[in-house]
Design a protein around this motif. Structure first.
Motif, PDB file in Angstrom:
ATOM      1  N   SER A 128       0.855  -1.181   0.000  1.00  0.00           N
ATOM      2  CA  SER A 128       0.000   0.000   0.000  1.00  0.00           C
ATOM      3  C   SER A 128       0.892   1.231   0.000  1.00  0.00           C
ATOM      4  O   SER A 128       1.907   1.261   0.694  1.00  0.00           O
ATOM      5  N   GLY A 154      -4.885  10.153   1.506  1.00  0.00           N
ATOM      6  CA  GLY A 154      -5.440   8.817   1.320  1.00  0.00           C
ATOM      7  C   GLY A 154      -5.569   8.368  -0.122  1.00  0.00           C
ATOM      8  O   GLY A 154      -6.160   7.324  -0.392  1.00  0.00           O
ATOM      9  N   ARG A 197      -1.354  -1.449  12.359  1.00  0.00           N
ATOM     10  CA  ARG A 197      -2.155  -0.520  11.545  1.00  0.00           C
ATOM     11  C   ARG A 197      -2.251  -1.030  10.111  1.00  0.00           C
ATOM     12  O   ARG A 197      -3.299  -0.910   9.474  1.00  0.00           O
ATOM     13  N   ASN A 251      -5.618  -1.932   8.050  1.00  0.00           N
ATOM     14  CA  ASN A 251      -5.888  -1.426   6.698  1.00  0.00           C
ATOM     15  C   ASN A 251      -6.190  -2.586   5.730  1.00  0.00           C
ATOM     16  O   ASN A 251      -7.111  -2.489   4.919  1.00  0.00           O
ATOM     17  N   TRP A 279      -9.660  -3.270   3.764  1.00  0.00           N
ATOM     18  CA  TRP A 279      -9.643  -3.378   2.312  1.00  0.00           C
ATOM     19  C   TRP A 279     -10.293  -4.677   1.843  1.00  0.00           C
ATOM     20  O   TRP A 279     -11.008  -4.692   0.839  1.00  0.00           O
TER      21      TRP A 279
END
Length: 128
Positions: A8, A14, A118, A122, A126
């Motif tokens: 990512s 973002g 974290r 994420n 997702w």
């Protein structure tokens, strides 16, 4: 064995900074997966260092070993979704699959590590 490299890279707002197809790759051997892991880390860092990213960004790469074989990206993602759906401790279960991880918050004031927990959160969001 199936190895999956998930990455990512997002700007401070973002926005996804990766090219299509960069975020997930599947391998049947650890060697090529490690090479992809290293290549994604280098690509994210190079992009983060680019002057265009002066506002900062967050990038992470995880190398996972799946508990069952997966023929392609779709099967690998389905397996990860099942792991998430069928466990009460997602960080523990998903975290147990992680062979290698590195994440960084790239900021004009200085870089700092991006916590593995974290990144797992994420990834879970997702996949869900």
């Amino acid at each position: 064995m199936t190895f999956v490299v998930v990455s990512s890279h997002e700007d401070a707002n973002g926005k996804d900074l990766q090219q299509p197809g960069d975020s997930v790759a599947v391998f049947t051997a650890q060697g090529p997966a490690q090479a992809r892991y290293a290549a994604r880390l280098a690509a994210i860092e190079a992009q983060a260092r680019d002057e265009a990213q002066a506002a900062g960004s967050t990038g992470w790469v995880a190398l996972l070993q799946l508990p069952v074989p997966a023929a392609d990206v779709d099967e690998a993602l389905e397996t990860l979704e099942i792991v998430i759906e069928e466990t009460d401790d997602v960080e523990g279960e998903l975290g147990d699959l992680i062979v290698d991880y590195q994440g960084t918050v790239y900021a004009p004031s200085g870089d700092r590590p991006y916590a593995r927990e974290r990144a797992i959160d994420n990834l879970q969001a997702w996949l869900s």
